[in-house]
Scaffold this motif. Structure first.
Motif, PDB file in Angstrom:
ATOM      1  N   PRO A  41       0.826  -1.222   0.000  1.00 21.50           N
ATOM      2  CA  PRO A  41       0.000   0.000   0.000  1.00 21.50           C
ATOM      3  C   PRO A  41       0.854   1.264   0.000  1.00 21.50           C
ATOM      4  N   ALA A  42       0.293   2.319  -0.547  1.00 23.09           N
ATOM      5  CA  ALA A  42       0.950   3.626  -0.475  1.00 23.09           C
ATOM      6  C   ALA A  42       1.065   4.052   0.981  1.00 23.09           C
ATOM      7  N   THR A  43       2.150   4.738   1.311  1.00 21.02           N
ATOM      8  CA  THR A  43       2.358   5.175   2.695  1.00 21.02           C
ATOM      9  C   THR A  43       1.845   6.588   2.938  1.00 21.02           C
ATOM     10  N   THR A  44       1.501   7.294   1.871  1.00 25.45           N
ATOM     11  CA  THR A  44       0.960   8.651   1.984  1.00 25.45           C
ATOM     12  C   THR A  44      -0.441   8.676   1.395  1.00 25.45           C
ATOM     13  N   ALA A  45      -1.381   9.211   2.137  1.00 24.22           N
ATOM     14  CA  ALA A  45      -2.766   9.239   1.676  1.00 24.22           C
ATOM     15  C   ALA A  45      -2.918  10.180   0.485  1.00 24.22           C
ATOM     16  N   VAL A  46      -3.825   9.816  -0.413  1.00 22.79           N
ATOM     17  CA  VAL A  46      -4.130  10.689  -1.551  1.00 22.79           C
ATOM     18  C   VAL A  46      -4.910  11.894  -1.027  1.00 22.79           C
ATOM     19  N   PRO A  47      -4.485  13.111  -1.372  1.00 20.49           N
ATOM     20  CA  PRO A  47      -5.225  14.293  -0.890  1.00 20.49           C
ATOM     21  C   PRO A  47      -6.676  14.265  -1.352  1.00 20.49           C
ATOM     22  N   SER A  48      -7.546  14.881  -0.591  1.00 22.80           N
ATOM     23  CA  SER A  48      -8.951  14.941  -0.984  1.00 22.80           C
ATOM     24  C   SER A  48      -9.080  15.684  -2.310  1.00 22.80           C
ATOM     25  N   ASN A  49     -10.061  15.262  -3.087  1.00 26.77           N
ATOM     26  CA  ASN A  49     -10.318  15.841  -4.412  1.00 26.77           C
ATOM     27  C   ASN A  49      -9.146  15.635  -5.373  1.00 26.77           C
ATOM     28  N   ASN A  50      -8.371  14.581  -5.125  1.00 18.06           N
ATOM     29  CA  ASN A  50      -7.312  14.119  -6.020  1.00 18.06           C
ATOM     30  C   ASN A  50      -7.536  12.638  -6.289  1.00 18.06           C
ATOM     31  N   PHE A  51      -6.895  12.113  -7.308  1.00 12.14           N
ATOM     32  CA  PHE A  51      -6.910  10.676  -7.546  1.00 12.14           C
ATOM     33  C   PHE A  51      -5.604  10.274  -8.215  1.00 12.14           C
ATOM     34  N   VAL A  52      -5.273   8.985  -8.096  1.00 15.27           N
ATOM     35  CA  VAL A  52      -3.980   8.477  -8.555  1.00 15.27           C
ATOM     36  C   VAL A  52      -4.173   7.530  -9.730  1.00 15.27           C
ATOM     37  N   ILE A  53      -3.268   7.629 -10.702  1.00 23.09           N
ATOM     38  CA  ILE A  53      -3.172   6.681 -11.807  1.00 23.09           C
ATOM     39  C   ILE A  53      -1.780   6.075 -11.764  1.00 23.09           C
ATOM     40  N   GLN A  54      -1.674   4.739 -11.774  1.00 22.10           N
ATOM     41  CA  GLN A  54      -0.363   4.076 -11.738  1.00 22.10           C
ATOM     42  C   GLN A  54      -0.414   2.813 -12.597  1.00 22.10           C
ATOM     43  N   GLY A  55       0.589   2.616 -13.432  1.00 22.11           N
ATOM     44  CA  GLY A  55       0.564   1.584 -14.458  1.00 22.11           C
ATOM     45  C   GLY A  55       0.519   0.154 -13.980  1.00 22.11           C
ATOM     46  N   THR A  56       1.677  -0.437 -13.668  1.00 23.61           N
ATOM     47  CA  THR A  56       1.716  -1.848 -13.305  1.00 23.61           C
ATOM     48  C   THR A  56       0.891  -2.154 -12.063  1.00 23.61           C
ATOM     49  N   ALA A  57       0.658  -1.134 -11.250  1.00 23.78           N
ATOM     50  CA  ALA A  57      -0.155  -1.336 -10.046  1.00 23.78           C
ATOM     51  C   ALA A  57      -1.621  -1.543 -10.389  1.00 23.78           C
ATOM     52  N   GLY A  58      -2.001  -1.249 -11.636  1.00 21.32           N
ATOM     53  CA  GLY A  58      -3.387  -1.413 -12.034  1.00 21.32           C
ATOM     54  C   GLY A  58      -4.310  -0.383 -11.421  1.00 21.32           C
ATOM     55  N   THR A  59      -3.758   0.784 -11.052  1.00 20.31           N
ATOM     56  CA  THR A  59      -4.568   1.856 -10.480  1.00 20.31           C
ATOM     57  C   THR A  59      -5.065   2.742 -11.607  1.00 20.31           C
ATOM     58  N   MET A  60      -6.391   2.747 -11.815  1.00 16.43           N
ATOM     59  CA  MET A  60      -7.010   3.466 -12.923  1.00 16.43           C
ATOM     60  C   MET A  60      -8.180   4.285 -12.382  1.00 16.43           C
ATOM     61  N   ALA A  61      -8.978   4.840 -13.300  1.00 18.92           N
ATOM     62  CA  ALA A  61     -10.136   5.610 -12.867  1.00 18.92           C
ATOM     63  C   ALA A  61     -11.252   5.489 -13.891  1.00 18.92           C
ATOM     64  N   LYS A  62     -12.503   5.470 -13.374  1.00 18.27           N
ATOM     65  CA  LYS A  62     -13.685   5.589 -14.230  1.00 18.27           C
ATOM     66  C   LYS A  62     -14.042   7.072 -14.323  1.00 18.27           C
ATOM     67  N   VAL A  63     -14.256   7.537 -15.539  1.00 13.05           N
ATOM     68  CA  VAL A  63     -14.577   8.953 -15.747  1.00 13.05           C
ATOM     69  C   VAL A  63     -15.945   9.047 -16.422  1.00 13.05           C
ATOM     70  N   THR A  64     -16.942   9.515 -15.678  1.00 16.97           N
ATOM     71  CA  THR A  64     -18.285   9.684 -16.224  1.00 16.97           C
ATOM     72  C   THR A  64     -18.423  11.105 -16.740  1.00 16.97           C
ATOM     73  N   ILE A  65     -18.643  11.263 -18.055  1.00 21.56           N
ATOM     74  CA  ILE A  65     -18.685  12.597 -18.640  1.00 21.56           C
ATOM     75  C   ILE A  65     -20.105  13.059 -18.989  1.00 21.56           C
ATOM     76  N   LEU A  66     -21.025  12.126 -19.179  1.00 18.90           N
ATOM     77  CA  LEU A  66     -22.404  12.470 -19.527  1.00 18.90           C
ATOM     78  C   LEU A  66     -23.368  11.461 -18.904  1.00 18.90           C
ATOM     79  N   ASN A  67     -24.540  11.957 -18.497  1.00 13.13           N
ATOM     80  CA  ASN A  67     -25.621  11.039 -18.137  1.00 13.13           C
ATOM     81  C   ASN A  67     -26.720  11.149 -19.190  1.00 13.13           C
ATOM     82  N   GLU A  68     -27.756  10.365 -19.069  1.00 11.61           N
ATOM     83  CA  GLU A  68     -28.794  10.319 -20.092  1.00 11.61           C
ATOM     84  C   GLU A  68     -29.475  11.676 -20.284  1.00 11.61           C
TER      85      GLU A  68
END
Length: 531
Positions: free
Chosen positions: A345-372
């Protein structure tokens, strides 16, 4: 007179043509060009971001691990080492691989030296090593005139020694799925392998990557009881890591079996000796890429031996030393190769209103841009899309070094194909507008990483004109070269693989306008609209 009439006729014809073309031009695309009938504008649409982490127990199976084998693709890089960087997952990267069987190796070429001139050759095994060339660039010369190198793409602290263990792999590596041989096999980054025996000469072996490691000096044994020193270098004199292996173990399981059935074919060999596990571990250190492609860059198990030849001469009662020949049998890492990533695990918390992307770790994000409802609103407005860009800003308080963040990010979409399940799929912009699709790191004026931006005009246009209605969230990840490319071998490949051998990470600002203001993650649409 005729000339004047001709000129006048031509002029009138050109004028008529221009008027006709102007009329047609104004009619193109519903009179888009007639600025008196159209207005242009921009929309900034907030996006919602949800993290994807393969280590979470509640994560969807599609994200449990990145794929780590070379069975269905050519893997460009294999990473080795330990990388710990506060706000990102720690990675212990190891390599598992079969070895290539050599053609007819031998350990003796002996003839009875009973006649004058006949030769007796004796093979003596001097040392067994695992040789790992670094990925390096020649940057000039040292003060003593020797080549000077720089290790490429290395991450972490090179002053920290790292343990490195070499095991005989006990897991059979197969291209076919053992549970269903009709299907191709695959190995995920968290696959478990059997360590059948440790092969290190020194069980406490540690190393620190160094561009100065350009040679190995070893003792050669001559069969008359004498020894001499010999220097081993790469053909291009580049730096390489040397791990001494237990000579007696390797003699028993390898050297002495060259003529046995275990070495009679590649299939029997790969079943007998199932390859190596090259494993790093530790609380911190460095991680670096290895290329296992090409002769000069091959990682190999090297059997360094000396051939001593004797000759019976006229008038001599015994054999006389004639020559010594240093030689090497190199068994390169080949066949099925995998990477293994042990995460912490990461030893430093992700700041609020931030998110992390990391390759081999498989850390990704879902980005919702539009709803119906928003999609229908845009359709009702009958907008003509001139441009659409999706931008993510870097937290510059955390990521100050442009060289260690991902140089490119990537977006795609998971499409529900019914009976085929959820299929990761390229956006149309990725292959229709390859040159402008984007995703590359952009720098600020002070040379810090600032943002990543994607042009998704075609995707948004297709949504608004009804070509597609799929508004499933986009998936944001670290770009993996070349598996994430939408163009492979000059053909479009709409399928997205789960490979990722890029260990870099970056912290991005989310879509909160209150917290991040103008640097929030946002979808910007430039449009034209009929008045």
């Amino acid at each position: 007179m005729i000339r004047k009439i001709g000129v006048l006729g031509i002029s009138l014809l050109c004028l008529a043509t221009i008027i006709s073309c102007e009329k047609d031009f104004n009619d193109v695309g519903g009179r888009v060009i007639d600025n008196t009938k159209f207005e242009t504008g921009e929309l900034l649409l907030d996006v919602a971001i949800e993290k994807i982490d393969i280590s979470d127990s509640n994560t969807n199976d599609a994200y449990k691990a990145v794929r780590a084998d070379n069975i269905s693709t050519t893997v460009g890089e294999y990473w080795l080492g330990v990388y710990k960087n506060g706000g990102y997952k720690g990675i212990e990267a190891s390599i598992i691989s079969q070895l290539k069987l050599l053609n007819n190796p031998k350990i003796k070429d002996t003839k009875p030296a009973t006649k004058i001139g006949e030769i007796d050759s004796i093979y003596v095994l001097d040392k067994v090593i695992l040789k790992i060339p670094y990925t390096a660039t020649n940057i000039g010369k040292e003060t003593d005139g020797k080549p000077k190198f720089r290790l490429d793409s290395i991450l972490g602290d090179i002053s920290i020694p790292m343990p490195l263990n070499i095991y005989r792999n006990g897991t059979y590596l197969s291209e076919l799925n053992p549970s269903n041989p009709a299907n191709q096999n695959s190995f995920q980054s968290n696959h478990s392998y059997i360590k059948s025996e440790l092969l290190n000469e020194n069980t406490g072996f540690t190393f620190k990557p160094s561009p100065k490691d350009t040679m190995l000096i070893l003792t050669r044994n001559i069969s008359n009881g004498n020894t001499y020193k010999d220097t081993i270098k790469l053909a291009n004199k580049a730096p390489f890591l040397t791990i001494p292996l237990d000579k007696e173990k390797m003699k028993t399981i390898f050297w002495d079996k060259f003529k046995d059935t275990e070495f009679s074919s590649s299939s029997t060999f790969n079943n007998y000796f199932r390859g190596l596990i090259i494993e790093t571990e530790g609380s911190n250190g460095t991680i670096f890429p290895l290329s296992l492609l090409g002769t000069n860059a091959s990682v190999s198990v090297d059997f360094l031996y000396t051939i001593t030849t004797f000759q019976k001469k006229e008038g001599e009662a015994t054999l006389v030393l004639k020559d010594t020949l240093p030689n090497t049998y190199s068994f390169p890492l080949s066949g099925i190769r995998n990477s293994k990533y042990v995460m912490s695990p990461a030893t430093t918390a992700v700041p609020s209103n931030n998110f992390v992307i990391q390759g081999t770790a498989g850390t990704m994000a879902k980005v919702t841009i539009l709803n119906e409802s928003k999609l229908q609103e845009l359709r009702d407005d009958k907008l003509l899309i001139n441009d659409a860009s999706l931008t993510f800003y870097v937290n510059q308080n955390i990521n100050t070094n442009k060289n260690i963040v991902p140089q490119k990010l990537f977006i795609y979409q998971n499409i529900d194909k019914g009976t085929k399940g959820i299929v990761p799929t390229q956006l149309t912009d990725a292959y229709k507008e390859t040159a402008t699709f984007g995703g590359y790191i952009q720098l600020s004026e002070d040379d810090k990483p600032e943002k990543y931006s994607f042009s998704i005009k075609d995707y948004i246009s297709d949504l608004l004109d009804g070509t597609t209605s799929d508004i499933e969230p986009l998936i944001l990840k670290v770009y993996n070269n070349p598996t994430d490319s939408a163009i492979k071998n000059n053909a479009i490949d709409v399928n997205v693989r789960t490979y990722n051998w890029n260990p870099r990470g970056v912290t991005l600002l989310n879509g909160s306008e209150t917290a991040n203001g103008v640097k929030r993650a946002v979808l910007k649409i430039s449009y034209s609209k009929e008045k």
